[in-house]
Motif scaffolding. Structure first.
Motif, short mmCIF file in Angstrom:
data_model
loop_
_atom_site.label_atom_id
_atom_site.label_comp_id
_atom_site.label_asym_id
_atom_site.label_seq_id
_atom_site.Cartn_x
_atom_site.Cartn_y
_atom_site.Cartn_z
N ARG A 105 8.30 33.59 13.47
CA ARG A 105 8.38 32.70 12.32
C ARG A 105 7.40 33.17 11.25
NH1 ARG A 105 7.14 26.28 12.44
NH2 ARG A 105 5.01 26.99 12.65
N MET A 134 8.40 25.48 21.89
CA MET A 134 8.22 24.67 20.68
C MET A 134 9.52 24.56 19.88
SD MET A 134 5.12 24.28 21.43
CE MET A 134 4.35 23.34 20.14
N ALA A 136 9.99 23.19 16.45
CA ALA A 136 9.22 22.67 15.31
C ALA A 136 10.16 22.37 14.15
CB ALA A 136 8.11 23.65 14.96
N GLY A 193 3.78 23.43 9.20
CA GLY A 193 4.90 23.56 10.12
C GLY A 193 4.50 23.49 11.58
N TYR A 194 3.28 22.98 11.85
CA TYR A 194 2.86 22.78 13.25
C TYR A 194 3.21 21.36 13.69
CZ TYR A 194 0.60 27.23 13.87
OH TYR A 194 0.40 28.58 14.01
N ILE A 195 3.53 21.26 14.98
CA ILE A 195 3.88 19.95 15.53
C ILE A 195 2.62 19.12 15.73
CG2 ILE A 195 4.97 18.75 17.46
CD1 ILE A 195 6.70 21.25 17.91
N GLY A 200 -0.78 23.23 19.44
CA GLY A 200 -1.25 24.42 18.73
C GLY A 200 -0.20 25.51 18.77
N ASP A 201 -0.66 26.76 18.69
CA ASP A 201 0.26 27.90 18.69
C ASP A 201 0.50 28.34 20.13
OD1 ASP A 201 1.24 30.64 18.65
OD2 ASP A 201 0.93 30.52 16.49
N ALA A 202 1.70 28.07 20.61
CA ALA A 202 1.98 28.30 22.04
C ALA A 202 1.86 29.78 22.40
CB ALA A 202 3.38 27.79 22.36
N GLY A 203 2.39 30.67 21.55
CA GLY A 203 2.33 32.11 21.85
C GLY A 203 0.89 32.60 21.90
N1 URA Z 1 5.04 27.11 16.85
C1 URA Z 1 4.01 26.79 17.68
O1 URA Z 1 3.62 27.62 18.53
N2 URA Z 1 3.43 25.60 17.55
C2 URA Z 1 3.83 24.69 16.65
O2 URA Z 1 3.26 23.59 16.59
C3 URA Z 1 4.91 25.03 15.80
C4 URA Z 1 5.49 26.25 15.93
#
Ligand code: URA
Ligand code: PRP
Length: 210
Positions: A105, A134, A136, A193-195, A200-203
Protein backbone atom coordinates in the motif's frame (compact mmCIF):
# COMPACT_ATOMS: atom_id res chain seq x y z
CA UNK A 1 -27.90 -10.77 -0.44
CA UNK A 2 -24.24 -10.42 0.64
CA UNK A 3 -22.16 -13.28 2.01
CA UNK A 4 -21.72 -12.96 5.78
CA UNK A 5 -19.16 -10.84 7.64
CA UNK A 6 -18.51 -13.02 10.69
CA UNK A 7 -16.72 -12.28 13.97
CA UNK A 8 -16.38 -15.64 15.74
CA UNK A 9 -17.61 -15.82 19.32
CA UNK A 10 -14.32 -17.20 20.65
CA UNK A 11 -12.65 -16.14 23.92
CA UNK A 12 -9.29 -17.66 22.96
CA UNK A 13 -9.26 -15.67 19.73
CA UNK A 14 -10.13 -12.44 21.57
CA UNK A 15 -7.36 -12.98 24.14
CA UNK A 16 -4.76 -13.63 21.45
CA UNK A 17 -5.88 -10.53 19.54
CA UNK A 18 -5.41 -8.44 22.70
CA UNK A 19 -1.82 -9.70 22.83
CA UNK A 20 -1.29 -8.55 19.23
CA UNK A 21 -2.81 -5.15 19.94
CA UNK A 22 -0.56 -4.48 22.95
CA UNK A 23 2.29 -2.20 21.85
CA UNK A 24 4.60 -3.91 24.40
CA UNK A 25 4.36 -7.26 22.54
CA UNK A 26 7.77 -8.03 21.00
CA UNK A 27 8.19 -9.15 17.38
CA UNK A 28 8.76 -12.84 18.16
CA UNK A 29 5.64 -13.00 20.33
CA UNK A 30 3.67 -11.04 17.73
CA UNK A 31 4.65 -13.50 14.98
CA UNK A 32 3.90 -16.56 17.10
CA UNK A 33 0.53 -15.17 18.19
CA UNK A 34 -0.38 -14.23 14.62
CA UNK A 35 0.27 -17.85 13.62
CA UNK A 36 -1.94 -19.10 16.47
CA UNK A 37 -4.69 -16.76 15.32
CA UNK A 38 -4.17 -18.05 11.77
CA UNK A 39 -5.00 -21.56 12.96
CA UNK A 40 -8.17 -20.43 14.75
CA UNK A 41 -9.37 -18.20 11.90
CA UNK A 42 -8.78 -20.95 9.35
CA UNK A 43 -10.85 -23.34 11.44
CA UNK A 44 -13.63 -20.77 11.75
CA UNK A 45 -13.57 -19.68 8.11
CA UNK A 46 -13.67 -23.25 6.78
CA UNK A 47 -16.02 -24.81 9.30
CA UNK A 48 -18.72 -25.52 6.68
CA UNK A 49 -16.52 -27.09 3.98
CA UNK A 50 -18.32 -29.85 2.05
CA UNK A 51 -17.93 -33.33 3.55
CA UNK A 52 -18.33 -36.86 2.34
CA UNK A 53 -18.26 -40.26 4.05
CA UNK A 54 -15.34 -42.65 3.91
CA UNK A 55 -15.47 -46.26 5.08
CA UNK A 56 -12.79 -46.86 7.73
CA UNK A 57 -12.25 -49.20 10.64
CA UNK A 58 -11.30 -48.08 14.13
CA UNK A 59 -9.49 -50.64 16.31
CA UNK A 60 -12.98 -51.57 17.56
CA UNK A 61 -15.46 -51.35 14.67
CA UNK A 62 -16.11 -50.29 11.08
CA UNK A 63 -17.86 -46.99 10.34
CA UNK A 64 -18.56 -44.46 7.64
CA UNK A 65 -16.49 -41.50 8.85
CA UNK A 66 -16.84 -37.87 7.65
CA UNK A 67 -13.92 -36.53 5.62
CA UNK A 68 -13.48 -33.36 3.55
CA UNK A 69 -14.79 -33.63 0.01
CA UNK A 70 -11.90 -33.30 -2.45
CA UNK A 71 -10.33 -31.08 -3.60
CA UNK A 72 -9.75 -29.04 -0.46
CA UNK A 73 -9.30 -25.26 -0.87
CA UNK A 74 -5.89 -23.68 -1.26
CA UNK A 75 -4.52 -21.02 1.07
CA UNK A 76 -3.43 -17.66 -0.36
CA UNK A 77 -1.26 -15.35 1.73
CA UNK A 78 -1.21 -11.62 0.98
CA UNK A 79 2.42 -10.55 1.53
CA UNK A 80 3.88 -9.66 3.77
CA UNK A 81 1.71 -9.89 6.84
CA UNK A 82 -0.46 -12.72 5.51
CA UNK A 83 2.61 -14.95 5.88
CA UNK A 84 2.19 -14.69 9.63
CA UNK A 85 -1.37 -16.07 9.42
CA UNK A 86 -0.27 -18.71 6.91
CA UNK A 87 2.09 -20.34 9.43
CA UNK A 88 -0.88 -21.27 11.60
CA UNK A 89 -3.27 -21.99 8.74
CA UNK A 90 -0.87 -24.66 7.45
CA UNK A 91 -0.98 -26.50 10.76
CA UNK A 92 -4.72 -26.96 10.15
CA UNK A 93 -4.51 -27.55 6.39
CA UNK A 94 -1.06 -29.17 5.89
CA UNK A 95 -1.87 -30.58 2.44
CA UNK A 96 -3.42 -27.43 0.99
CA UNK A 97 -1.52 -25.83 -1.91
CA UNK A 98 -0.33 -22.30 -1.08
CA UNK A 99 -0.49 -19.18 -3.22
CA UNK A 100 1.38 -15.91 -2.63
CA UNK A 101 0.21 -12.45 -3.63
CA UNK A 102 2.56 -9.53 -3.01
CA UNK A 103 0.71 -6.25 -2.49
CA UNK A 104 2.00 -3.06 -0.94
CA UNK A 105 0.00 0.00 0.00
CA UNK A 106 1.36 3.44 -0.94
CA UNK A 107 1.67 5.40 2.32
CA UNK A 108 0.21 8.58 0.80
CA UNK A 109 -2.43 7.46 -1.69
CA UNK A 110 -3.29 4.28 0.31
CA UNK A 111 -3.58 2.49 -3.04
CA UNK A 112 -2.23 -1.06 -3.17
CA UNK A 113 0.08 -2.18 -5.98
CA UNK A 114 0.98 -5.72 -6.88
CA UNK A 115 4.60 -6.95 -6.99
CA UNK A 116 4.30 -10.73 -7.10
CA UNK A 117 1.66 -13.32 -8.04
CA UNK A 118 2.22 -17.06 -7.50
CA UNK A 119 -1.01 -19.02 -7.42
CA UNK A 120 -1.61 -22.79 -7.64
CA UNK A 121 -2.05 -23.84 -11.29
CA UNK A 122 -5.11 -25.95 -10.54
CA UNK A 123 -7.03 -23.09 -8.94
CA UNK A 124 -9.84 -23.67 -11.44
CA UNK A 125 -10.57 -26.94 -9.62
CA UNK A 126 -10.66 -25.71 -6.03
CA UNK A 127 -11.70 -22.92 -3.72
CA UNK A 128 -9.36 -20.51 -1.91
CA UNK A 129 -9.03 -18.99 1.53
CA UNK A 130 -7.28 -15.61 1.23
CA UNK A 131 -5.40 -14.51 4.37
CA UNK A 132 -4.40 -10.94 5.29
CA UNK A 133 -4.44 -9.65 8.88
CA UNK A 134 -5.66 -6.13 8.05
CA UNK A 135 -8.78 -4.98 6.17
CA UNK A 136 -8.26 -1.20 6.36
CA UNK A 137 -9.46 0.74 3.29
CA UNK A 138 -10.13 -2.67 1.75
CA UNK A 139 -8.02 -1.91 -1.34
CA UNK A 140 -5.53 -4.76 -0.82
CA UNK A 141 -8.18 -7.36 -0.01
CA UNK A 142 -10.34 -6.31 -2.96
CA UNK A 143 -7.37 -6.64 -5.35
CA UNK A 144 -6.22 -9.93 -3.84
CA UNK A 145 -9.63 -11.56 -4.13
CA UNK A 146 -10.07 -10.23 -7.69
CA UNK A 147 -6.76 -11.91 -8.65
CA UNK A 148 -7.80 -15.21 -7.12
CA UNK A 149 -11.18 -15.08 -8.89
CA UNK A 150 -9.44 -14.18 -12.17
CA UNK A 151 -7.28 -17.31 -11.75
CA UNK A 152 -10.50 -19.35 -11.71
CA UNK A 153 -11.04 -20.27 -8.04
CA UNK A 154 -14.39 -22.02 -7.73
CA UNK A 155 -15.22 -20.19 -4.49
CA UNK A 156 -13.34 -17.66 -2.39
CA UNK A 157 -13.33 -16.87 1.33
CA UNK A 158 -11.38 -14.13 3.10
CA UNK A 159 -10.01 -14.12 6.65
CA UNK A 160 -8.46 -11.20 8.52
CA UNK A 161 -7.62 -10.25 12.09
CA UNK A 162 -8.86 -6.66 12.29
CA UNK A 163 -11.33 -4.95 9.97
CA UNK A 164 -12.38 -1.29 9.71
CA UNK A 165 -16.03 -0.51 8.86
CA UNK A 166 -14.90 1.47 5.81
CA UNK A 167 -12.97 -1.54 4.47
CA UNK A 168 -15.80 -3.96 5.15
CA UNK A 169 -18.23 -1.77 3.23
CA UNK A 170 -15.89 -1.40 0.24
CA UNK A 171 -15.07 -5.11 0.23
CA UNK A 172 -18.69 -6.21 0.36
CA UNK A 173 -19.57 -3.83 -2.47
CA UNK A 174 -16.76 -5.27 -4.62
CA UNK A 175 -17.16 -8.95 -3.66
CA UNK A 176 -20.65 -9.53 -2.25
CA UNK A 177 -20.25 -13.29 -2.82
CA UNK A 178 -17.16 -13.67 -0.60
CA UNK A 179 -17.67 -14.46 3.10
CA UNK A 180 -15.32 -12.69 5.51
CA UNK A 181 -14.18 -14.03 8.88
CA UNK A 182 -12.50 -11.46 11.13
CA UNK A 183 -11.31 -11.64 14.73
CA UNK A 184 -12.64 -8.10 15.29
CA UNK A 185 -14.50 -5.18 13.73
CA UNK A 186 -12.80 -1.99 14.94
CA UNK A 187 -14.01 1.62 15.13
CA UNK A 188 -12.64 3.47 12.12
CA UNK A 189 -9.60 4.48 10.05
CA UNK A 190 -7.41 7.38 11.10
CA UNK A 191 -6.10 10.10 8.77
CA UNK A 192 -3.14 7.87 7.78
CA UNK A 193 -5.36 4.94 6.88
CA UNK A 194 -4.52 2.95 10.02
CA UNK A 195 -7.21 1.01 11.83
CA UNK A 196 -8.26 2.48 15.22
CA UNK A 197 -7.60 1.01 17.75
CA UNK A 198 -6.07 -1.68 15.47
CA UNK A 199 -2.67 -3.15 16.16
CA UNK A 200 -0.33 -0.89 14.19
CA UNK A 201 1.53 -2.03 11.09
CA UNK A 202 1.08 -5.79 10.96
CA UNK A 203 3.89 -6.43 8.43
CA UNK A 204 6.42 -4.34 10.33
CA UNK A 205 5.54 -5.91 13.69
CA UNK A 206 5.62 -9.41 12.22
CA UNK A 207 9.01 -8.98 10.56
CA UNK A 208 10.68 -6.48 12.92
CA UNK A 209 11.00 -3.72 10.31
CA UNK A 210 9.34 -0.87 12.19
N1 URA B 1 -2.10 -1.92 7.40
C1 URA B 1 -1.67 -2.26 8.65
O1 URA B 1 -0.71 -3.04 8.78
N2 URA B 1 -2.29 -1.71 9.69
C2 URA B 1 -3.32 -0.86 9.57
O2 URA B 1 -3.86 -0.40 10.60
C3 URA B 1 -3.76 -0.54 8.28
C4 URA B 1 -3.13 -1.08 7.21
C1 PRP C 1 -1.01 -3.91 5.05
C2 PRP C 1 -1.86 -5.13 5.42
C3 PRP C 1 -2.82 -5.23 4.26
C4 PRP C 1 -3.02 -3.77 3.87
C5 PRP C 1 -4.35 -3.31 4.36
O1 PRP C 1 -0.05 -4.28 4.11
O2 PRP C 1 -1.12 -6.29 5.64
O3 PRP C 1 -2.32 -5.98 3.17
O4 PRP C 1 -1.98 -3.02 4.51
O5 PRP C 1 -4.62 -2.01 3.98
P1 PRP C 1 -5.80 -1.62 2.96
O6 PRP C 1 -7.00 -2.39 3.38
O7 PRP C 1 -5.93 -0.15 3.13
O8 PRP C 1 -5.35 -2.00 1.58
P2 PRP C 1 1.08 -3.27 3.58
O9 PRP C 1 0.67 -2.66 2.29
O10 PRP C 1 1.48 -2.33 4.68
O11 PRP C 1 2.27 -4.26 3.23
P3 PRP C 1 3.14 -5.21 4.19
O12 PRP C 1 2.24 -6.33 4.65
O13 PRP C 1 4.23 -5.68 3.30
O14 PRP C 1 3.63 -4.39 5.36
Amino acid sequence: MSAPFHVPENALLRAKLSRLRDRRTDNATFRRTLAEIGAILTTEALRDLPETLCGIATPVAALDAPVLAAPEPCLVAVLRAGLGLLDGARLIMPDAPVGHLGLVRDEHTLTASEYVVRLPRDLGLRGALVLDPMLATGGSAIQAVARVKQAGATSVRFACVVAAPEGVEAFRAAHPDVPVTSAALDQRLNERGYIVPGLGDAGDRCFGTE
